[in-house]
Design a protein around this motif. Structure first.
Motif, mmCIF file in Angstrom:
data_model
loop_
_atom_site.group_PDB
_atom_site.id
_atom_site.type_symbol
_atom_site.label_atom_id
_atom_site.label_comp_id
_atom_site.label_asym_id
_atom_site.label_seq_id
_atom_site.Cartn_x
_atom_site.Cartn_y
_atom_site.Cartn_z
ATOM 1 N N CYS A 78 13.704 -10.713 4.985
ATOM 2 C CA CYS A 78 12.393 -11.202 4.553
ATOM 3 C C CYS A 78 12.313 -12.720 4.537
ATOM 4 O O CYS A 78 11.318 -13.299 4.997
ATOM 5 N N ARG A 89 14.725 2.379 3.932
ATOM 6 C CA ARG A 89 13.261 2.361 4.053
ATOM 7 C C ARG A 89 12.725 0.957 3.788
ATOM 8 O O ARG A 89 11.781 0.495 4.446
ATOM 9 N N TYR A 90 13.303 0.302 2.800
ATOM 10 C CA TYR A 90 12.900 -1.080 2.524
ATOM 11 C C TYR A 90 13.195 -1.972 3.726
ATOM 12 O O TYR A 90 12.334 -2.754 4.160
ATOM 13 N N ARG A 150 13.532 -1.226 6.849
ATOM 14 C CA ARG A 150 12.751 -0.915 8.054
ATOM 15 C C ARG A 150 11.379 -1.574 8.040
ATOM 16 O O ARG A 150 10.811 -1.883 9.087
ATOM 17 N N GLN A 151 10.848 -1.868 6.848
ATOM 18 C CA GLN A 151 9.546 -2.534 6.762
ATOM 19 C C GLN A 151 9.586 -3.941 7.355
ATOM 20 O O GLN A 151 8.570 -4.435 7.851
ATOM 21 N N TYR A 152 10.748 -4.585 7.284
ATOM 22 C CA TYR A 152 10.828 -5.996 7.639
ATOM 23 C C TYR A 152 11.685 -6.274 8.875
ATOM 24 O O TYR A 152 11.735 -7.421 9.334
#
Length: 349
Positions: free
Chosen positions: A252, A282-283, A285-287
């Motif tokens: 991030c 999952r966290y 993969r968002q970024y």
């Protein structure tokens, strides 16, 4: 029944998928699992199981700059197998030492120095904090500060045993010093330990230390060892907060971009609970960018998207039977007929 159990033998995993059960019991609620990694996984698609090199013989046409034109990457089987064995407490590992040989525990009780340097734990904890050059360039202390049930680079350091682990976890003085050693290393990396639950955050010196950590990649191996040791000595709950912070910084904030791969390939998979690994992945993969290159997600059938492809979303995971020769012949005749019709339509324009 006794004969069946007595004849069981550990089978060495031979693929990344066999080593990774992260998505084998996926659930949307993601409640913490009541048991450790089972080691059973669903088959992943080729795009999910890759890491480091282009697939040979892939001659399909690709447009420059398209996602498909990027090299197909693979996950490391070496890393997956190593962490599988760790999460499963080293299947078939033999232990033979006696209690009076518990050198790791005796070191943490300040009764013996680490070998070969002859330094006691109290000296490290009181005099090495903030001495970043020493912590960076000395390569013998890390195996003593964070012992494992596997041999490290310092062959003078002994591996842990199950009995020694039990003794360590019941010894308050050893546990106090172990947490102090963990805090010492976190400070070296620009991180501070916030509480007894293992929560962490940036330390005041984070900018200087993150810049160093981004460039000093041998420390990534040390972090893997630290995470493993936390789990062995009773601090499994400390791992997810640290891994989450490192994922956040690398993905991030781009403060640790060189750490992305280590965090995803190694750090996440030191965590024994599949539900905790799923939340972190999952966290991530968002970024993760480019998004199509994310290798650590669930197999396609787990993603909840509809239709298309073998084992797609909503699929039962059971393959349809192969067509008979008669069915195949009829299908080919139908395809030829459709192609002829399409050609006539194009000609009419």
């Amino acid at each position: 029944m006794g004969n069946l159990m007595g004849s069981w033998r550990y089978k060495e995993p031979s693929t990344v998928e066999e080593c990774d059960s992260t998505w084998g019991s996926d659930s949307e609620s993601d409640e913490p699992a009541a048991e450790d990694d089972s080691g059973i996984s669903d088959p992943a698609s080729p795009a999910e199981s890759g890491r480091s090199a282009a697939e040979p013989g892939d001659a399909s046409p690709q447009l420059p700059g398209s996602p498909e034109s990027a090299p197909k990457m693979k996950r490391s089987f070496y890393a997956a197998r190593d962490l599988y064995k760790y999460r499963h407490c080293y299947p078939n590992y033999k232990e033979s030492r006696q209690p009076n040989e518990y050198r790791n525990l005796r070191f943490y009780l300040n009764k013996i120095p680490l070998v070969p340097d002859g330094i006691y734990i109290e000296e490290i904890l009181t005099k090495w904090r903030g001495d970043y050059d020493k912590l960076e360039h000395n390569h013998t202390y890390i195996q003593w500060l964070f012992p494992l049930r596997e041999q490290g680079l310092n062959f003078y350091a002994q591996e842990l045993t199950q009995d020694e682990i039990k003794e360590f976890q019941s010894t308050r003085e050893a546990k106090r010093r172990f947490l102090a050693a963990y805090s010492l290393m976190l400070d070296f990396y620009g991180i501070k330990l916030l509480d007894k639950s293992g929560n962490v955050a940036r330390a005041p010196n984070w900018q200087e230390r993150f810049q160093h950590l981004n460039e000093s990649q041998h420390n990534y191996l040390r972090i893997t060892r630290i995470l493993k040791s936390l789990g062995e000595l009773g601090y499994e709950a400390f791992k997810p907060p640290l891994v989450r912070l490192l994922l956040e910084e690398s993905l991030c904030h781009a403060t640790l971009p060189n750490m992305q791969h280590s965090a995803l390939e190694y750090y996440v998979y030191t965590i024994r609970l599949p539900a905790s690994r799923r939340r972190l992945l999952r966290y991530a993969r968002q970024y993760y960018r480019p998004a199509h290159a994310f290798l650590w997600g669930p197999p396609p059938k787990k993603r909840g998207a509809g239709g298309g492809g073998s084992g797609g979303a909503g699929s039962s995971g059971i393959r349809a039977p192969a067509p008979t020769p008669e069915q195949q012949r009829k299908g080919e005749e139908s395809a030829v007929s459709s192609a002829a019709s399409a050609e006539i339509m194009v000609s009419s324009h």
